[in-house]
Structure formats: structure tokens, C-alpha cells
Motif scaffolding. Sequence first.
Motif, PDB file in Angstrom:
ATOM      1  N   ALA A  62      58.333  18.110  -2.571  1.00 36.57           N
ATOM      2  CA  ALA A  62      57.393  18.716  -1.693  1.00 36.57           C
ATOM      3  C   ALA A  62      57.213  17.402  -1.710  1.00 36.57           C
ATOM      4  CB  ALA A  62      56.299  19.628  -2.812  1.00 36.57           C
ATOM      5  N   GLU A  65      54.960  12.972   2.179  1.00 35.23           N
ATOM      6  CA  GLU A  65      54.364  12.755   3.738  1.00 35.23           C
ATOM      7  C   GLU A  65      53.797  14.066   3.688  1.00 35.23           C
ATOM      8  OE1 GLU A  65      55.995   9.250   1.742  1.00 35.23           O
ATOM      9  OE2 GLU A  65      56.801  11.982   1.739  1.00 35.23           O
ATOM     10  N   LYS A  66      54.648  15.967   3.525  1.00 32.53           N
ATOM     11  CA  LYS A  66      54.670  17.038   4.303  1.00 32.53           C
ATOM     12  C   LYS A  66      53.449  17.682   3.351  1.00 32.53           C
ATOM     13  CE  LYS A  66      56.851  20.985   5.277  1.00 32.53           C
ATOM     14  NZ  LYS A  66      58.599  21.365   5.583  1.00 32.53           N
ATOM     15  N   TYR A  67      53.699  17.311   1.861  1.00 28.07           N
ATOM     16  CA  TYR A  67      52.432  17.970   1.162  1.00 28.07           C
ATOM     17  C   TYR A  67      51.353  17.496   0.431  1.00 28.07           C
ATOM     18  CZ  TYR A  67      56.109  21.122   1.837  1.00 28.07           C
ATOM     19  OH  TYR A  67      57.322  22.914   2.018  1.00 28.07           O
ATOM     20  N   LYS A  68      50.492  16.730   1.594  1.00 30.16           N
ATOM     21  CA  LYS A  68      49.467  15.440   0.972  1.00 30.16           C
ATOM     22  C   LYS A  68      48.600  16.345  -0.264  1.00 30.16           C
ATOM     23  CE  LYS A  68      48.227  11.370   1.273  1.00 30.16           C
ATOM     24  NZ  LYS A  68      49.070  10.456   0.827  1.00 30.16           N
ATOM     25  N   TYR A  89      49.674  11.394  -3.381  1.00 26.70           N
ATOM     26  CA  TYR A  89      49.262  12.388  -3.169  1.00 26.70           C
ATOM     27  C   TYR A  89      47.463  11.668  -3.311  1.00 26.70           C
ATOM     28  CZ  TYR A  89      53.632  14.829  -4.046  1.00 26.70           C
ATOM     29  OH  TYR A  89      55.197  14.926  -4.388  1.00 26.70           O
ATOM     30  N   ASP A 132      47.799  21.448  -0.246  1.00 26.97           N
ATOM     31  CA  ASP A 132      49.745  21.627   0.419  1.00 26.97           C
ATOM     32  C   ASP A 132      50.175  22.545  -0.989  1.00 26.97           C
ATOM     33  OD1 ASP A 132      49.377  20.609   2.560  1.00 26.97           O
ATOM     34  OD2 ASP A 132      49.046  19.441   1.969  1.00 26.97           O
TER      35      ASP A 132
END
Length: 279
Positions: A62, A65-68, A89, A132
Motif C-alpha cells: 500500500a 502514492e496511492k494510500y497516502k 505517508y 487510506d
Amino acid sequence: MLKKFEEYLVKPQLDAPGNNNIWTDEYVSKGMLESHLDRDGDGASRPFAFMDKSVEWIYSIAPPEKYKNVLDLGCGPGLYCERFYDKGYNVTGVDWSERSIEYAKDHAVSTGRKIDYVLKNYLTMDYENVFDIAVIISYDFCVLSKNDRRLLLEKIYKALRPGGKFIFDVTTTKLLSTEESRKWDYHPNGCFSSEKPHICFNLYYCYPEDETNLTQTIILSDGDCDCFHIWHHYFTEEKLLAELNAAGFSDDKLYGDVAGKSYIKDDDFITVAATKTNL
């Protein structure tokens, strides 16, 4: 005082609380913080080297970039939070130990990390579509009653954005004990549980029909009688997935630990990476 002590010597009802808490007690929380900060210890927190591996693994499944945005529940003094922050993060840590949260805040400021720490019982949090990733690590999920687990899963589901991941670990019923015990020790100079001279009674109770054990510690000192309860619930794979699915989670992937070890059915531990259904 004796009457109060005698009441505590009766086997408690399932999930009954004690009259004190190790995380919020002014004296005991000091020892818990020291245990958290033990680099090689495996008491309040995992060894630091394992935490490094754990965050690396979560980063691999995770990435920020997708799950900040990460929510760390039961964050203690921020050991995982700092590692998540260093991996890129945005991090929020929630814990109800004032001592641990104050340490975490001070350490974040001194090291230049912008982490949001919240002093709160996570069962009372009220986030919606903010995060996220949510994590609750070191078997904290196991100490909660069935009703509290249901409440927590509802709150985590609500706090996550669609597609968000909930990552946590539990112990399985293979470790459930069926042997009860009682012992006591006298501590004239105090110990971890109290700085006063006291008698410490350690009682271990089993609730096999509920797949639960209780560690009860009674501290009897001059004028005081404190009782600490640490409940521990154990899980089968089927029971765990049923609770997750009832809360709306799906695509539940199982691992052997929070560093991505392969899961073997009927192992001692289960780590789950569950996903909030995209609605």
C-alpha cells in the motif's frame, strides 16, 4: 478494604473491567512507556528491527502514492507513526495514554516530523472517508470484547476511503490456555505495578467456551486495592473473517505476521489486510 479485595477474588464475568487501567494509571503508564521504548523488547511494542520490516512490507502492498493517509490506532509513543512518516505517508496516531501521546508529540517536534497525535479512546473516534490505511498492531484487537470489536470495525470502515485497507494482527485459538492459576508476591520496595510497598496477586482465568483468557493483577497496599484486567480473545480464521465481512470489509488477505510472512492455516498468528468495499 478486605471486602473489596474479596470481591476481586471471585472469577470475573466475561469482559468485566477492573477498577484501573495500565495505560492510564499515572505510575504504571510510566513503566509501559519505558517498555515501548525498549529497542529489543517484545512487551508493549515489537522490537525496533521488526517494526522497520513491518512498515517496509506495508509500504510494498500500500504505497503512499496511492494510500497516502495512515491512521495508527493504539499508537503509543509513535514508533510506527514515525516510520510511516519517514516513508512518505501523512500520519495520524490515536492513543488514550496521555503519557505516551505527550512523548510522541514532543519527539515529533524535536525531530521535525509533522504527525497528528490525538489523545482519545479510539472506540470514540468519528472520522469519515479520511484515511487510506488504518492499522492496529501488536494484537490490540484481541483485548476488545465482541461488542467493542464490532464498534471499532464500524468506525474504521467509516474512517476509510473506498478501497482503503485495514491491517491488523491477532492470536489464534492454538494459543488459548485452559489452565488457571493464582500466585502472589510481596514487594516491600514496589515494582512495575506500584511504587508503594504492596502484595501483588496474579490470577489467570480461562473462558474456553468464549475462546478467551484473562490476566488479572490485584495490587493490595496500605489503604489501596487496585485491580487490572487484561482480556485476550483468540480467533479462528473463520471467526475473524466473519466479523470483518459483517462490517463490510472484503478481499481479505491473510499473512503470518505484520511483516508479510506467508500464512499457514492453523498457525499461531494471523495478520489481515482487509479492504473497504468500493461503494
